[in-house]
Design an enzyme around this catalytic site. Structure first.
Site, mmCIF file in Angstrom:
data_model
loop_
_atom_site.group_PDB
_atom_site.id
_atom_site.type_symbol
_atom_site.label_atom_id
_atom_site.label_comp_id
_atom_site.label_asym_id
_atom_site.label_seq_id
_atom_site.Cartn_x
_atom_site.Cartn_y
_atom_site.Cartn_z
ATOM 1 N N HIS B 22 -7.994 0.644 22.433
ATOM 2 C CA HIS B 22 -6.756 1.387 22.189
ATOM 3 C C HIS B 22 -5.600 0.464 21.793
ATOM 4 C CE1 HIS B 22 -3.763 4.630 23.806
ATOM 5 N NE2 HIS B 22 -3.792 4.560 22.480
ATOM 6 N N ASP B 30 -7.906 -4.131 -0.290
ATOM 7 C CA ASP B 30 -8.465 -4.068 -1.641
ATOM 8 C C ASP B 30 -9.043 -5.433 -2.040
ATOM 9 O OD1 ASP B 30 -6.357 -5.773 -2.569
ATOM 10 O OD2 ASP B 30 -5.084 -4.039 -2.965
ATOM 11 N N ASP B 69 -4.819 6.213 16.501
ATOM 12 C CA ASP B 69 -4.011 6.342 17.715
ATOM 13 C C ASP B 69 -3.122 7.582 17.652
ATOM 14 O OD1 ASP B 69 -2.887 5.781 20.141
ATOM 15 O OD2 ASP B 69 -1.895 3.930 19.524
ATOM 16 N N TYR B 118 1.559 -8.887 5.586
ATOM 17 C CA TYR B 118 0.699 -10.051 5.835
ATOM 18 C C TYR B 118 0.840 -10.533 7.279
ATOM 19 C CZ TYR B 118 0.029 -10.591 0.750
ATOM 20 O OH TYR B 118 -0.293 -10.397 -0.569
ATOM 21 N N TYR B 136 -2.479 -2.602 -4.194
ATOM 22 C CA TYR B 136 -1.838 -1.921 -3.064
ATOM 23 C C TYR B 136 -2.808 -1.013 -2.302
ATOM 24 C CZ TYR B 136 2.374 -3.820 -5.112
ATOM 25 O OH TYR B 136 3.311 -4.690 -5.615
#
Lengths: 153, 153
Positions: B22, B30, B69, B118, B136
């Site tokens: 959790h 990509d 979640d 990042y 993207y």
């Protein structure tokens, strides 16, 4: 945990089940089976211990995702009771019911004499052990395939 | 392969998804994302490359078992287009549809600026990369829980 997957299917166990392919054998063992030493001789050398689970729980979890081979019959084997090759103790009757339910039809297990079972087990891919207390709760399941439409065969 | 599981759920990928708990984050990337170098800094240090899969196929496979979640909103984030934070390119619209379908309701993804993405990604548990050609196509999915009755929450 993951959606639709039995909690007993741990990361290690899922890894092994998915890594196996058609015709590979998986050993499912009770608490007295020499799982660690036999596992050390298997193809992968892997011993997965489901501490706390009995053999019925383990078999149910595994067979919820693991297809039994349909190219051979029987695809599942039980360890023979020493001196009583035709006796099928309750623990094996219980697992037979799990097999039948998972396969959606009756698929009687074959049986292998105890010492031959050990030798056969060493040629399996891996060993999954439990804390099953009842003796002779030891099985070998041969893996089947998943067809392009997603069904097991 | 295994019953009821997408073939893209390889042994390595299943291992990672099941090992996560959790609140852990998973990066889905990509073909241009610095997956190997970012993965080296993650909690597990694991980079799983689904070579041949596009991001939609990978997201579908992962979300077939991976609960998002429900304790936080949004639980999924996309990488912002540089200089156009409000643009949602087709590759991200496609994955939004996969998220909504897997969750059974609309759950709009949040967005994170590229350099911040990042940094966030390095704190994830692992990175799953694809050969998605569209830019993207990078996401972070936070893992949810499975309730005692087996439902996701």
């Amino acid at each position: 945990m993951l959606k639709s997957l039995d909690p007993l299917l741990t990361a290690d166990l899922l890894y092994v089940l998915r890594a196996m392919g058609h015709g590979d054998d998986l050993v499912l063992a009770d608490g007295n089976f020499p799982s660690a030493s036999v596992a050390a001789r298997t193809v992968s050398g892997t011993h997965i211990h489901l501490a706390g689970a009995d053999i019925v729980q383990a078999a149910q979890a595994i067979l919820s995702v693991y297809p039994l081979d349909t190219f051979v019959e029987p695809a599942a084997h039980r360890m023979q009771v020493v001196g009583e090759p035709d006796t099928i103790p309750p623990v094996q009757q219980d697992v037979q019911r799990v097999v039948d339910a998972a396969e959606g039809r009756s698929r009687a297990m074959g049986s292998i004499e105890r010492m031959a079972f050990y030798e056969h087990a060493k040629r399996a891919y891996a060993v999954v052990s439990t804390t099953e207390r009842r003796g002779y709760g030891c099985f070998i399941f041969k893996k089947g395939i998943i067809l392009p439409d997603g069904s097991a065969a």
